[in-house]
Design a protein around this motif. Structure first.
Motif, PDB file in Angstrom:
ATOM      1  N   GLU A  55     -37.443 -39.111  44.341  1.00  0.00           N
ATOM      2  CA  GLU A  55     -36.583 -38.674  43.242  1.00  0.00           C
ATOM      3  C   GLU A  55     -35.584 -39.750  42.818  1.00  0.00           C
ATOM      4  OE1 GLU A  55     -34.710 -35.094  44.641  1.00  0.00           O
ATOM      5  OE2 GLU A  55     -36.559 -33.919  44.480  1.00  0.00           O
ATOM      6  N   LEU A  56     -35.007 -40.463  43.777  1.00  0.00           N
ATOM      7  CA  LEU A  56     -33.895 -41.358  43.481  1.00  0.00           C
ATOM      8  C   LEU A  56     -34.276 -42.813  43.235  1.00  0.00           C
ATOM      9  CD1 LEU A  56     -31.367 -39.899  46.078  1.00  0.00           C
ATOM     10  CD2 LEU A  56     -31.396 -39.531  43.598  1.00  0.00           C
ATOM     11  N   ALA A  57     -35.355 -43.278  43.852  1.00  0.00           N
ATOM     12  CA  ALA A  57     -35.710 -44.697  43.749  1.00  0.00           C
ATOM     13  C   ALA A  57     -35.895 -45.176  42.308  1.00  0.00           C
ATOM     14  CB  ALA A  57     -36.942 -45.004  44.588  1.00  0.00           C
ATOM     15  N   PRO A  58     -36.584 -44.434  41.440  1.00  0.00           N
ATOM     16  CA  PRO A  58     -36.765 -44.947  40.075  1.00  0.00           C
ATOM     17  C   PRO A  58     -35.443 -45.225  39.354  1.00  0.00           C
ATOM     18  CG  PRO A  58     -38.288 -43.150  40.484  1.00  0.00           C
ATOM     19  CD  PRO A  58     -37.324 -43.179  41.649  1.00  0.00           C
ATOM     20  N   ALA A  59     -34.401 -44.448  39.638  1.00  0.00           N
ATOM     21  CA  ALA A  59     -33.108 -44.632  38.977  1.00  0.00           C
ATOM     22  C   ALA A  59     -32.290 -45.753  39.616  1.00  0.00           C
ATOM     23  CB  ALA A  59     -32.314 -43.329  39.005  1.00  0.00           C
ATOM     24  N   VAL A  60     -32.238 -45.797  40.939  1.00  0.00           N
ATOM     25  CA  VAL A  60     -31.366 -46.783  41.601  1.00  0.00           C
ATOM     26  C   VAL A  60     -32.071 -48.107  41.874  1.00  0.00           C
ATOM     27  CG1 VAL A  60     -29.856 -45.016  42.572  1.00  0.00           C
ATOM     28  CG2 VAL A  60     -31.751 -45.889  43.949  1.00  0.00           C
ATOM     29  N   LEU A  61     -33.404 -48.114  41.836  1.00  0.00           N
ATOM     30  CA  LEU A  61     -34.190 -49.336  42.061  1.00  0.00           C
ATOM     31  C   LEU A  61     -35.299 -49.441  41.014  1.00  0.00           C
ATOM     32  CD1 LEU A  61     -34.651 -48.955  45.933  1.00  0.00           C
ATOM     33  CD2 LEU A  61     -33.118 -50.558  44.783  1.00  0.00           C
ATOM     34  N   PRO A  62     -34.939 -49.636  39.745  1.00  0.00           N
ATOM     35  CA  PRO A  62     -35.968 -49.648  38.702  1.00  0.00           C
ATOM     36  C   PRO A  62     -36.951 -50.813  38.806  1.00  0.00           C
ATOM     37  CG  PRO A  62     -33.820 -50.241  37.800  1.00  0.00           C
ATOM     38  CD  PRO A  62     -33.590 -49.792  39.209  1.00  0.00           C
ATOM     39  N   ASP A  63     -36.543 -51.930  39.381  1.00  0.00           N
ATOM     40  CA  ASP A  63     -37.404 -53.111  39.520  1.00  0.00           C
ATOM     41  C   ASP A  63     -38.036 -53.112  40.915  1.00  0.00           C
ATOM     42  OD1 ASP A  63     -38.587 -55.599  39.771  1.00  0.00           O
ATOM     43  OD2 ASP A  63     -36.809 -56.727  39.148  1.00  0.00           O
ATOM     44  N   ARG A  64     -39.330 -52.885  40.975  1.00  0.00           N
ATOM     45  CA  ARG A  64     -40.014 -52.798  42.268  1.00  0.00           C
ATOM     46  C   ARG A  64     -40.232 -54.153  42.935  1.00  0.00           C
ATOM     47  NH1 ARG A  64     -43.708 -47.482  42.210  1.00  0.00           N
ATOM     48  NH2 ARG A  64     -42.332 -46.283  40.872  1.00  0.00           N
ATOM     49  N   THR A  65     -39.855 -55.252  42.257  1.00  0.00           N
ATOM     50  CA  THR A  65     -40.010 -56.586  42.850  1.00  0.00           C
ATOM     51  C   THR A  65     -38.707 -57.141  43.404  1.00  0.00           C
ATOM     52  OG1 THR A  65     -39.619 -57.759  40.762  1.00  0.00           O
ATOM     53  CG2 THR A  65     -41.902 -57.107  41.262  1.00  0.00           C
ATOM     54  N   VAL A  66     -37.593 -56.453  43.172  1.00  0.00           N
ATOM     55  CA  VAL A  66     -36.298 -56.943  43.657  1.00  0.00           C
ATOM     56  C   VAL A  66     -36.253 -56.852  45.189  1.00  0.00           C
ATOM     57  CG1 VAL A  66     -35.083 -54.712  43.529  1.00  0.00           C
ATOM     58  CG2 VAL A  66     -33.809 -56.825  43.241  1.00  0.00           C
ATOM     59  N   PRO A  67     -35.651 -57.836  45.858  1.00  0.00           N
ATOM     60  CA  PRO A  67     -35.484 -57.727  47.309  1.00  0.00           C
ATOM     61  C   PRO A  67     -34.570 -56.540  47.651  1.00  0.00           C
ATOM     62  CG  PRO A  67     -35.184 -59.990  46.596  1.00  0.00           C
ATOM     63  CD  PRO A  67     -35.222 -59.138  45.352  1.00  0.00           C
ATOM     64  N   VAL A  68     -35.017 -55.715  48.581  1.00  0.00           N
ATOM     65  CA  VAL A  68     -34.285 -54.515  48.991  1.00  0.00           C
ATOM     66  C   VAL A  68     -34.053 -54.573  50.496  1.00  0.00           C
ATOM     67  CG1 VAL A  68     -34.421 -51.994  49.198  1.00  0.00           C
ATOM     68  CG2 VAL A  68     -35.314 -53.124  47.150  1.00  0.00           C
ATOM     69  N   VAL A  69     -32.842 -54.209  50.914  1.00  0.00           N
ATOM     70  CA  VAL A  69     -32.542 -54.047  52.336  1.00  0.00           C
ATOM     71  C   VAL A  69     -32.022 -52.637  52.542  1.00  0.00           C
ATOM     72  CG1 VAL A  69     -31.094 -54.767  54.272  1.00  0.00           C
ATOM     73  CG2 VAL A  69     -32.060 -56.489  52.735  1.00  0.00           C
ATOM     74  N   VAL A  70     -32.674 -51.890  53.425  1.00  0.00           N
ATOM     75  CA  VAL A  70     -32.254 -50.535  53.768  1.00  0.00           C
ATOM     76  C   VAL A  70     -31.492 -50.571  55.089  1.00  0.00           C
ATOM     77  CG1 VAL A  70     -34.120 -49.366  52.525  1.00  0.00           C
ATOM     78  CG2 VAL A  70     -34.478 -50.048  54.892  1.00  0.00           C
ATOM     79  N   TYR A  71     -30.525 -49.665  55.229  1.00  0.00           N
ATOM     80  CA  TYR A  71     -29.791 -49.557  56.498  1.00  0.00           C
ATOM     81  C   TYR A  71     -29.331 -48.124  56.685  1.00  0.00           C
ATOM     82  CZ  TYR A  71     -25.268 -49.205  54.166  1.00  0.00           C
ATOM     83  OH  TYR A  71     -24.212 -48.770  53.402  1.00  0.00           O
ATOM     84  N   CYS A  72     -29.001 -47.795  57.934  1.00  0.00           N
ATOM     85  CA  CYS A  72     -28.362 -46.516  58.220  1.00  0.00           C
ATOM     86  C   CYS A  72     -27.218 -46.759  59.197  1.00  0.00           C
ATOM     87  CB  CYS A  72     -29.356 -45.442  58.650  1.00  0.00           C
ATOM     88  SG  CYS A  72     -30.440 -45.814  60.016  1.00  0.00           S
ATOM     89  N   ALA A  73     -27.013 -45.871  60.158  1.00  0.00           N
ATOM     90  CA  ALA A  73     -25.830 -45.963  61.013  1.00  0.00           C
ATOM     91  C   ALA A  73     -25.936 -47.054  62.072  1.00  0.00           C
ATOM     92  CB  ALA A  73     -25.558 -44.615  61.674  1.00  0.00           C
ATOM     93  N   ASN A  74     -27.071 -47.067  62.793  1.00  0.00           N
ATOM     94  CA  ASN A  74     -27.210 -47.940  63.957  1.00  0.00           C
ATOM     95  C   ASN A  74     -28.686 -48.043  64.336  1.00  0.00           C
ATOM     96  OD1 ASN A  74     -27.748 -45.423  65.187  1.00  0.00           O
ATOM     97  ND2 ASN A  74     -25.608 -45.170  65.719  1.00  0.00           N
ATOM     98  N   VAL A  75     -28.969 -48.712  65.434  1.00  0.00           N
ATOM     99  CA  VAL A  75     -30.366 -48.941  65.834  1.00  0.00           C
ATOM    100  C   VAL A  75     -31.154 -47.642  66.027  1.00  0.00           C
ATOM    101  CG1 VAL A  75     -31.864 -49.952  67.600  1.00  0.00           C
ATOM    102  CG2 VAL A  75     -29.876 -51.236  66.772  1.00  0.00           C
ATOM    103  N   PRO A  76     -30.624 -46.613  66.722  1.00  0.00           N
ATOM    104  CA  PRO A  76     -31.432 -45.393  66.916  1.00  0.00           C
ATOM    105  C   PRO A  76     -31.687 -44.590  65.637  1.00  0.00           C
ATOM    106  CG  PRO A  76     -29.639 -45.485  68.518  1.00  0.00           C
ATOM    107  CD  PRO A  76     -29.392 -46.575  67.519  1.00  0.00           C
TER     108      PRO A  76
END
Length: 117
Positions: A55-76
């Protein structure tokens, strides 16, 4: 498994405007604190990660070739792996993961932002 990026490398890429950072924490956590310039695609609850990404990727990441880094809280935390894998499945071509997450970022004194009103 997604390719990994280290904190110093991510910071340099962010400073240079060369990557889009995706916070995969629930919206309330994102609003309270996130990496500078990060967009939000929640990966929790886990069973909703795929739907949120679809639902959200097309709006917040319209360019599928842009470098993307995902993260959350910590390793687990699994949020970033779930969202990142779904981004790859949707055709994003350069997706990496900051495995240590925002806890590591903050622990090293790096800046964060808030979206709270």
């Amino acid at each position: 498994m997604l390719p990994l990026v280290k904190r110093d490398e991510l910071k340099a890429e962010m400073d240079a405007g060369k990557t889009v950072v995706v916070d995969t924490m629930p919206a309330a956590y994102y609003e309270r604190e996130h990496l500078p310039g990060a967009v939000n695609i929640p990966g929790f609850p886990y069973e909703d990660a795929q739907r949120f990404t679809d639902e959200l990727a097309p709006a917040v990441l319209p360019d599928r070739t842009v470098p993307v880094v995902v993260y959350c809280a910590n390793v687990p935390c699994r949020n970033s792996e779930l969202v990142g894998a779904r981004l790859v499945a949707l055709g994003y071509t350069d997706v990496r993961k900051y495995r240590e997450g925002i806890e590591d970022w903050v622990a090293h004194g790096l800046p964060t932002e808030t979206s709270e009103a």
